[in-house]
Enzyme design. Sequence first.
Site, PDB file in Angstrom:
ATOM      1  N   GLU A 265      14.975  81.869   2.974  1.00 55.28           N
ATOM      2  CA  GLU A 265      14.250  82.880   3.742  1.00 55.28           C
ATOM      3  C   GLU A 265      14.045  84.218   3.023  1.00 55.28           C
ATOM      4  O   GLU A 265      14.400  85.263   3.543  1.00 55.28           O
ATOM      5  CB  GLU A 265      14.974  83.125   5.075  1.00 55.28           C
ATOM      6  CG  GLU A 265      15.014  81.889   5.951  1.00 55.28           C
ATOM      7  CD  GLU A 265      15.620  82.158   7.322  1.00 55.28           C
ATOM      8  OE1 GLU A 265      14.964  81.814   8.308  1.00 55.28           O
ATOM      9  OE2 GLU A 265      16.743  82.687   7.409  1.00 55.28           O
TER      10      GLU A 265
HETATM   11  C1  ACM Z   1      19.099  79.065   7.130  1.00 56.66           C
HETATM   12  O1  ACM Z   1      19.251  78.652   8.301  1.00 56.66           O
HETATM   13  N1  ACM Z   1      18.353  80.127   6.902  1.00 56.66           N
HETATM   14  C2  ACM Z   1      19.721  78.392   6.015  1.00 56.66           C
END
Ligand code: ACM
Length: 686
Positions: free
Chosen positions: A317
């Site tokens: 992310e």
């Molecule tokens: C995640 O849930 N961002 C690994």
Amino acid sequence: MRLLRLLAIVCLLVMSVALVHSQQQISTMPLPASFRPGSGQFVIDQSFSVSLTGYKDKRVERGTQRFLQQLSRQTGMPLVNKSAESSRAGLTIRTDHGSKQVQELGEDESYDLQVTSSGAQLSAPSPLGVLHGLQTFLQLVKTSSTGFAVPEVTIQDRPRFAWRGLMIDVARHFIPLDVLKRNLDGMAAVKMNVFHWHLSENQGFRIESKKLPKLHQLGSDGLYYTQDEVRELIAYARDRGIRVIPEFDMPGHSTSWFVGYPELASAAGPYQIERKWGVFDPAMDPTQERTYKFLDQFIGEMAALFPDQYFHIGGDEVNGKQWDANPKIQEFMRSHGMKSNQDLQAYFNKRVQAIVSKHKKTMIGWDEILNPDLRKTITIQSWRGQQSLAQAAKLGYRGLLSHGYYIDLMWPAWQHYAVDPMADAAASLSPEEKQRILGGEACMWSEYVSPENIDSRIWPRSAAIAERLWSPQNVQDVNSMYQRLKIVSRHLDWLGLTHNSSYWPMLRRIAGTEDISALRTLADVVEPVKDYTREETAPSVPTSATPLNRLVDAARPESQTARQFAALVNAFISQQSNSDEIRAEIRALLTRWRDNANKFQPATVSSFLLKEVVPVSNELSALGTAGLSALDYLENGETRPETWEAEQLALVERAKKPQAQVLLMVAPAVQALIEASAATEPSSSK
Ligand code: ACM
């Protein structure tokens, strides 16, 4: 002909009794790879003793001491380990050889356990198998009419997957060491063998760094583990056959690093510890050599502290906004021919991999790090879908599955249980590619957990995931799983886990009084909203300072009462002729729910925490009333008013909507009753 039919019925009966018998005979979770129940039992009294033979191992000795303490706790009987002759001991343990200095992926964890009416033998190639076998024995102990006993059984057991993990995010909410330890006890009980320690996040940097001390000093609000504590936890885990893998999330999810070291970031500081949840802009600057110098120092320090071969660098992310906005980074990308932020992150990962390798570790990261440019030694943890796991295996990378095992999403156990690392996209892989799938991990993200309720989010549901990862793939019977889950949940109480016990003080706090009977009736049939709905339905922006003291925080992720009610309704609807008892049970539950709102009203005056729950309580009452009238129509065959069904179904639809961020889980079964009653011809009913 009639005789033949009778014979067939008798045969069927005998077979089903035998089946029930064999299922009752083994209540362990995970279910062993192979087992054969006998008919007798081995009684455990205070003369019980353990004898150790074969390879002498300190871990086995300590494990045996803990086993005796645990057995003593389970039975309430003082048990002292009198070193018994192996011919006289209740349990004889044989260990063939030692295990690796540092526990490794794929070490032999198998064991054989034979229990006869005169005693038990546990044998295993390595201490790891002994530790697992001892847990199986503890799970088998029952209260019988003649005393505590273990049923006769022959077990040959080994794991299906070598990597059976639990990840705990200790960054969004700090989770103290004692809470982690009791959860390691829970992991050992269900034969999980990897603790993935998510140690850094935007919201906190949770480990002491002696080389770069501003990381924990400025990034943690004082809530971090000292290196001595880390060593203590690693030793605790090792004693239980559990590897410990640290995760330091980079280049994103890293705001807390920048509070002390803003020069690492891709935009000028100053930075503060993030208090909200979500994906944020701050990210390390992959274009600066000083970033890698810093990481070399940091990873070197942590690689020496954590003995495990694997080192998790996160990698998930990264929104790239700081990179987009930084002209120097843009220029770097142009001059290196990088077309996207993914290219830039791949460059970062390559540099980090070289550092991780230099410190003799194997890099693991979330599926965003997957890029064919990286060396095949890295491992991919798939969280965005099973597709990425299969894709990684095809490209030659090893992988783990976590998609489908996110226990923060509040799914029921059966839903996690249905997820299999070898199914879905992985099913069509070649045998060689399948070899690269190492197993999976349950993930406990901690936006909405505290030391008080974290156990109830992890247990007992993680035991279902543990079974999926340990037991043969064809172990799929959901009813059997739920039967054993109930037993294992009670077993986990004996280990000091608080998933059951914390419910009561939390309810008493909400009620503001000792009398929680009405609140309990309601709390027992609600569940927290699922997936990411809690964020979406939050009354105000949730932060790390938001109290976790509401019904949604106390309610169990899976309502047993609702599941049982649904089973009753289903049985009643499908075989009405023979269901007096079932009907009575349904009626009793519906009546209790109908009448609960009246009991609830006076209580609400005493506590502000109850106010948001009043509408939910009223809906439950309405569901009770609707269900009872459906039952009446089904039983009496009276003519229903024309608008009745539509009105009831509208009510059910309202009750299905989340309120106070909880869901009334009995609504679908009440709907089934209404629909069944509407489908019945009034005149033809009895
Ligand atoms: C995640 O849930 N961002 C690994």
